[in-house]
Design an enzyme around this catalytic site. Structure first.
Site, PDB file in Angstrom:
ATOM      1  N   ILE A   1      14.015  -1.074  -3.449  1.00 36.02           N
ATOM      2  CA  ILE A   1      13.593  -2.470  -3.322  1.00 36.02           C
ATOM      3  C   ILE A   1      12.981  -2.972  -4.620  1.00 36.02           C
ATOM      4  O   ILE A   1      13.202  -4.119  -5.033  1.00 36.02           O
ATOM      5  CB  ILE A   1      12.583  -2.600  -2.163  1.00 36.02           C
ATOM      6  CG1 ILE A   1      13.199  -2.066  -0.871  1.00 36.02           C
ATOM      7  CG2 ILE A   1      12.123  -4.038  -2.000  1.00 36.02           C
ATOM      8  CD1 ILE A   1      12.187  -1.796   0.215  1.00 36.02           C
ATOM      9  N   GLU A   2      12.198  -2.116  -5.269  1.00 40.99           N
ATOM     10  CA  GLU A   2      11.481  -2.531  -6.472  1.00 40.99           C
ATOM     11  C   GLU A   2      12.403  -2.740  -7.670  1.00 40.99           C
ATOM     12  O   GLU A   2      12.293  -3.729  -8.386  1.00 40.99           O
ATOM     13  CB  GLU A   2      10.422  -1.476  -6.833  1.00 40.99           C
ATOM     14  CG  GLU A   2       9.251  -1.394  -5.879  1.00 40.99           C
ATOM     15  CD  GLU A   2       8.345  -2.603  -5.986  1.00 40.99           C
ATOM     16  OE1 GLU A   2       8.515  -3.398  -6.927  1.00 40.99           O
ATOM     17  OE2 GLU A   2       7.473  -2.768  -5.125  1.00 40.99           O
TER      18      GLU A   2
END
Length: 551
Positions: free
Chosen positions: A139-140
């Site tokens: 996600i990051e």
């Protein structure tokens, strides 16, 4: 490949109660979403490069705690460590739908994850933390250690500068610990564990606070308490980004738990280390190590993205990661190199009138570099007729490294975009050195980002990229943002992969930028639009990206 390699651990950093720092942000978060945190700079002692160095001082889990039971592939091991409950929430289903409908993004992401996932899973096992946290870099950063956000967050775990320093991530001209997968993983897990403890063992609140800051979550809890409402994640009023962030993690957990259910098949990731750490015994040129190890310079930087110059940091860390199948005899060879063999340097005889600054200018570098190469103090003057070690003028860096150096060098107002032009038109009398000084970067980085050599002369009217241009963003990994609208096609380009995105009703520049993992300013620049430009369904937008496989 060799068998599992134990990487000894570094003691956990004793940090104060977390403040309102945004330790992480998706690659196009606005700067206002990242609050500053107290700075804490890690110190490093400089060892004698000729001394015997015990590899037990390298970061990682202790040797006697290494997990030795091997499973056929890493995803099976990852699933066995899942601890979070699956929840039936519409937000999770929505994020899951996005992931399931973008298998290309997942394939690219897992391709990059193959380098780091084994190490991260092992670290979580040692700490007895939920294995689902190993999916946060999806996600990051889409597992791209060179990812850099509009909020100036960097690395796999997307630390902003202040929060990185708070958790012991060193950042200087040579090295950025936020991009060091070993150190950044340690810092991220330290932070997540601290948040877990702060929020009474609630991992969802800890993950939410990792995204938006613990003060934001604490205030939301206090607000609900005053109103007599539940204080779990699903009932809190949190920023829009955070309300999607936790469901993204849970959606990825559900997908990894049973990819076949969603018509997906992940490429196998071997349950064995991709890299091995070696001791360098002091500063060393990365090309020297690459030549000895028999690997490409690009591959060595891929494993060591924290070093954004041609050599490691003279003040440490004195550790490099190398492919596991290239390690045999490498450390012993490196520790026996002479100082002259360790660095690509030349010797310059000091003349009357020379200063450290003029010598640095002549060799397209900074005065501090000349001082470090020659063990000169801040007040030491060069001695006439003495020989100084200076960087070789023929050093070239991979494109990702050049971009990382320029982003690190550029002042905040340049990083934010829009306050300085992306293109500088050369005026009569301009030189690369003068422009580099004015922009806060070094000549080598500015020259390489424009396809020049450090000694090239400029001519009036020539255009130079000085930040936020295509050359600086071409290698961003697409896909960290989520949007189900629009379609994209790709074609090859010298600047990376040329993507054509077809706008659909309801699309925004911000949403498209998140999807493609570029910035809004970059989309505007590539497509010749103004900041207030409105999108129309069917409109074609161009973006340029590079995956790991393409450069």
């Amino acid at each position: 490949m060799t068998g599992p390699v134990a990487i000894p651990s570094v003691p956990a950093i004793d940090t104060p109660a977390a403040s309102a720092a945004d330790a992480s942000s998706v690659p196009v978060l606005d700067d206002d979403d990242a609050a500053a945190a107290p700075e804490r700079v890690a110190s490093a002692d400089t060892p004698d490069s000729t001394a015997t160095i015990d590899s037990a001082n390298l970061p990682g889990p202790p040797a006697d705690s290494l997990v030795t039971i091997k499973q056929p592939e890493l995803f099976a091991r990852l699933r066995s460590g899942f601890l979070l409950d699956d929840v039936d929430e519409p937000a999770v289903a929505s994020q899951l739908n996005w992931f399931a409908n973008h298998p290309d993004f997942l394939e690219r992401t897992w391709g990059r994850a193959g380098l780091w996932l084994y190490y991260i899973v092992g670290q979580l096992e040692q700490r007895k933390m939920p294995a689902e946290l190993a999916l946060l870099p999806v996600i990051e950063s889409a597992f791209e250690p060179y990812a850099y956000s509009r909020a100036r967050a960097s690395g796999l775990w997307q630390f902003i500068s202040d929060t990185g320093r708070r958790f012991g991530l060193k950042q200087d001209w040579w090295y950025d610990g936020r991009r060091d997968p070993i150190e950044a993983t340690r810092a991220a897990l330290d932070y997540l564990q601290a948040l877990h403890d702060q929020f009474d063992g609630d991992w969802l609140l800890a993950v939410a606070a990792y995204n938006c800051g613990e003060l934001t979550v604490s205030r939301a809890i206090e607000r609900n308490q005053r109103l007599g409402k539940p204080t779990d994640f699903w009932h809190l009023k949190l920023p829009t980004e955070t309300r999607g962030y936790v469901p993204e993690l849970l959606a990825m957990r559900r997908l990894v738990a049973n990819p076949e259910r969603y018509g997906l098949e992940f490429s196998r990731i071997a349950n064995e280390p991709y890299f091995v750490p070696i001791v360098t015994g002091g500063q060393i040129d990365l090309k020297v190590v690459a030549d000895i190890a028999g690997v490409s310079v690009e591959d060595l930087y891929e494993l060591n993205p924290a070093f954004h110059r041609w050599a490691t940091d003279p003040t440490g860390p004195y550790r490099l990661l190398v492919p596991a199948d290239a390690v045999e005899g490498l450390q012993e060879t490196i520790l026996h190199l002479t100082p002259e063999q360790r660095m690509r340097v030349e010797h310059y005889t000091v003349r009357r009138g020379d200063t450290i600054a003029t010598i640095a200018r002549h060799f397209a570098t900074k005065p501090d570099v000349i001082r470090q190469l020659n063990d000169l103090g801040a007040s030491d003057l060069p001695v006439i007729d003495s020989a100084l070690r200076v960087p070789s003028p023929n050093i070239e860096l991979p494109a990702k490294v050049t971009r990382a150096a320029m982003l690190f060098d550029s002042p905040p107002r340049l990083r934010r975009g829009g306050r300085r032009p992306n293109i500088h038109v050369v005026r009569r009398g301009d030189t690369l050195y003068a422009l580099a000084q004015r922009l806060g970067t070094d000549v080598q980085t500015l020259a390489q980002s424009n396809g020049l050599k450090a000694g090239d002369r400029l001519h009036a009217g020539q255009k130079l990229r000085v930040g936020g241009s295509r050359s600086l963003v071409a290698d961003a990994a697409p896909g960290a943002g989520r949007s189900s609208s629009g379609t994209a096609t790709m074609a090859s380009s010298d600047a990376g992969r040329r993507m054509t995105y077809i706008v659909r009703r309801g699309d925004t520049l911000y949403g498209i930028a998140r999807l493609l993992q570029v910035t809004v300013n970059e989309l505007i620049g590539w497509n010749g639009m103004s900041g207030g430009h409105s999108l129309k369904p069917g409109q074609a937008l161009v973006a340029f990206v590079k995956t790991r496989s393409s450069g």
